[in-house]
Design a protein around this motif. Structure first.
Motif, short mmCIF file in Angstrom:
data_model
loop_
_atom_site.label_atom_id
_atom_site.label_comp_id
_atom_site.label_asym_id
_atom_site.label_seq_id
_atom_site.Cartn_x
_atom_site.Cartn_y
_atom_site.Cartn_z
N VAL A 116 -6.53 12.93 -9.15
CA VAL A 116 -5.08 12.01 -8.43
C VAL A 116 -5.64 11.11 -7.93
N ALA A 117 -6.24 10.38 -7.20
CA ALA A 117 -7.38 9.68 -7.16
C ALA A 117 -6.81 8.14 -8.98
N LYS A 118 -8.26 9.54 -9.60
CA LYS A 118 -8.39 8.49 -10.82
C LYS A 118 -7.09 7.66 -11.65
N ALA A 119 -6.29 9.23 -11.24
CA ALA A 119 -5.28 8.99 -12.25
C ALA A 119 -4.09 8.06 -11.95
N ALA A 120 -4.19 7.33 -10.71
CA ALA A 120 -4.03 5.63 -9.87
C ALA A 120 -4.04 5.24 -10.28
N LEU A 121 -5.32 4.81 -11.26
CA LEU A 121 -5.76 3.61 -11.09
C LEU A 121 -6.25 3.49 -13.00
N LEU A 122 -4.77 4.09 -14.33
CA LEU A 122 -5.10 3.75 -15.66
C LEU A 122 -2.99 3.51 -15.88
N GLU A 123 -3.40 2.35 -16.19
CA GLU A 123 -1.75 2.46 -17.30
C GLU A 123 -1.92 3.35 -18.04
N ARG A 124 -0.37 3.55 -18.93
CA ARG A 124 0.35 4.89 -19.66
C ARG A 124 -0.93 4.40 -20.91
N ASN A 125 -1.24 3.29 -21.72
CA ASN A 125 -1.51 3.49 -21.91
C ASN A 125 -3.70 3.41 -22.26
N GLY A 126 -4.10 3.57 -21.30
CA GLY A 126 -5.04 4.12 -21.12
C GLY A 126 -5.77 3.31 -19.88
N GLN A 127 -5.31 1.63 -19.99
CA GLN A 127 -6.22 0.63 -19.71
C GLN A 127 -6.17 0.48 -17.90
N SER B 72 -4.53 16.22 1.77
CA SER B 72 -5.39 15.03 1.64
C SER B 72 -4.58 14.18 1.65
N VAL B 73 -4.79 12.26 1.95
CA VAL B 73 -4.06 11.12 2.24
C VAL B 73 -4.97 10.13 1.44
N ILE B 74 -4.04 10.09 0.43
CA ILE B 74 -5.05 8.95 -0.67
C ILE B 74 -4.39 7.15 -0.68
N THR B 75 -5.13 6.02 -0.18
CA THR B 75 -4.63 5.55 -0.02
C THR B 75 -4.48 4.76 -1.03
N ILE B 76 -3.52 4.13 -1.69
CA ILE B 76 -3.49 3.23 -3.23
C ILE B 76 -2.71 1.47 -2.71
N ALA B 77 -3.71 0.69 -3.22
CA ALA B 77 -3.43 -0.73 -2.56
C ALA B 77 -3.25 -1.37 -4.03
N GLY B 78 -2.53 -2.40 -4.10
CA GLY B 78 -2.52 -3.21 -5.33
C GLY B 78 -1.34 -4.22 -4.97
N SER B 79 -1.08 -5.30 -6.34
CA SER B 79 0.41 -5.49 -6.55
C SER B 79 1.61 -4.83 -6.52
N VAL B 80 2.61 -5.21 -5.68
CA VAL B 80 4.32 -4.77 -5.57
C VAL B 80 4.41 -4.62 -6.52
N ASP B 81 3.99 -5.27 -7.75
CA ASP B 81 4.36 -4.78 -8.91
C ASP B 81 4.00 -4.42 -9.82
N GLU B 82 2.61 -3.94 -9.64
CA GLU B 82 1.89 -2.24 -10.23
C GLU B 82 2.39 -1.08 -9.67
N LEU B 83 2.62 -1.30 -8.14
CA LEU B 83 1.59 -0.13 -7.11
C LEU B 83 3.11 1.48 -8.07
N GLY B 84 3.92 1.02 -7.79
CA GLY B 84 4.89 1.94 -9.01
C GLY B 84 4.19 2.37 -9.65
N ALA C 214 0.80 -1.07 -0.08
CA ALA C 214 -0.35 -0.51 0.02
C ALA C 214 0.84 1.08 -0.32
N CYS C 215 0.68 2.84 -0.15
CA CYS C 215 0.95 3.32 -0.65
C CYS C 215 0.14 4.49 -0.18
N LEU C 216 0.11 5.23 0.61
CA LEU C 216 -0.36 6.54 1.79
C LEU C 216 0.26 7.78 1.25
N LEU C 217 -0.80 8.55 0.22
CA LEU C 217 -0.16 9.33 -0.57
C LEU C 217 -0.49 10.59 -0.15
N ASN C 218 0.63 11.22 0.19
CA ASN C 218 -0.19 12.16 0.90
C ASN C 218 0.19 13.90 -0.04
#
Length: 328
Positions: free
Chosen positions: A29-40, A59-71, A12-16
């Motif tokens: 900002v939150a929605k941008a975290a959900l999209l890959e460069r190709n828009g998928q 604001s603190v935005i909690t983003i979580a997921g696969s460590v391979d995709e989180l960065g 997880a990343c608690l983005l401040n």
């Protein structure tokens, strides 16, 4: 179904970010975290929570997921934040140094803190390439070889009092640009944010209570870092609650001072929110003051893991909309 059965290694990343008053920017900002460069959509990433405080303008935005995709996910969110937030005009009473002020990574399941540190360092390098004027300080497992904790780095940089960037010396990047400021990036065992409000306008009293429960105090709460701020006409005791390993803590029970959880077989402990609130309430009562509830900014470690597993299993990227973001 657990994350291990899903085949996921979760972090997880608690983005401040230094913005809360323009809700559309925070959500972009939150929605941008959900999209890959190709828009998928990132299939294994979810924004679990948004906590925004209007007075703090943070604001603190909690983003979580696969460590391979989180960065990559957090990088996209940061790029949107840097485009939209200007530290030259930012205003708020909460301490901050950067438009993207803090990027901590925490292991949840199947991944260690060292790998989270590697993700954090890679993110720092990518931000320097993608954001002109970006500069970074490192902490925890990203700060090699010293691994200095966040509280130490903040003190060294004057995070608690400074708004002038000109004399700051980053670990990576050039001197901070006034628009971007300075961004902290690192990794550690999970850190929870829990605030308790006392029914008083006396900041000195708030600082006294904060000092009494601070982990560095001989009678304080282990792993708890505290500050006191004026907030909505009262005083808020803001607590960063660190997870820690302690062989002397053998077991936990309901009502205990500690809660336990494990990651990769390692046992961690933290002081639960209800216990922090009870201690603040007692200290305030001894001084003739009451409390007005607590706010948990996001999740406990177990809750974060459980929500991440559920959101990814069900394919819910905007989990915060289901849970209900908190905008104050």
């Amino acid at each position: 179904m657990s994350s291990s059965r899903l085949g996921l290694r979760l972090a997880a990343c608690l983005l401040n970010i230094s913005e809360a008053r323009r809700k559309y920017i925070v959500e972009n900002v939150a929605k941008a975290a959900l999209l890959e460069r190709n828009g998928q959509k990132h299939p294994n990433v979810s924004v679990l929570n948004i906590f925004s405080d209007h007075e703090y303008n943070r604001s603190v935005i909690t983003i979580a997921g696969s460590v391979d995709e989180l960065g990559d996910s957090v990088l996209a969110a940061c790029l949107e934040a840097f485009r939209s937030i200007d530290m030259e005009v930012q205003d708020g009473i909460h301490p901050c140094l950067g438009a993207v002020d803090l990027i901590p990574f925490y292991p949840l399941c199947g991944v260690g803190v060292e790998e989270c540190g590697a993700v954090a360092r890679s993110l720092a390098e990518n931000l320097l390439l993608r954001v002109p004027g970006c500069s970074v300080f490192l902490f925890g497992e990203a700060d090699l070889p010293e691994k200095r904790p966040l509280v130490q780095r903040r003190k060294q940089l004057g995070w608690f009092t400074r708004r002038d960037f000109s004399a700051l010396e980053p670990d990576l990047g050039v001197a901070p640009a006034r628009k971007c400021g300075l961004t902290g990036i690192g990794a550690s065992p999970y850190v929870m944010n829990c605030n308790v409000t006392i029914d008083s306008q006396d900041l000195d009293l708030g600082k006294e209570i904060a000092s009494a429960i601070r982990g560095s105090n001989v009678n304080g709460l282990k792993g708890v870092q505290t500050m006191a701020f004026p907030h909505q006409g009262k005083i808020e005791i803001a607590c960063n609650v660190e997870s820690f390993e302690d062989p002397e803590v053998i077991e936990t029970a309901e009502g205990s001072q500690y809660m336990a959880y494990s990651v990769l077989g390692d046992q961690f402990y933290y002081v639960p929110p209800h216990y922090i609130e009870a201690q603040v309430k007692k200290l305030a009562s001894d001084r003739g003051v009451g409390t007005i509830g607590r706010a948990l900014i996001g999740f406990t470690p177990q809750e974060c893991k459980n929500c991440a597993e559920y959101a990814i299993k069900e394919g819910i990227g905007e989990f915060w909309k289901i849970r209900g973001g908190v905008f104050m």
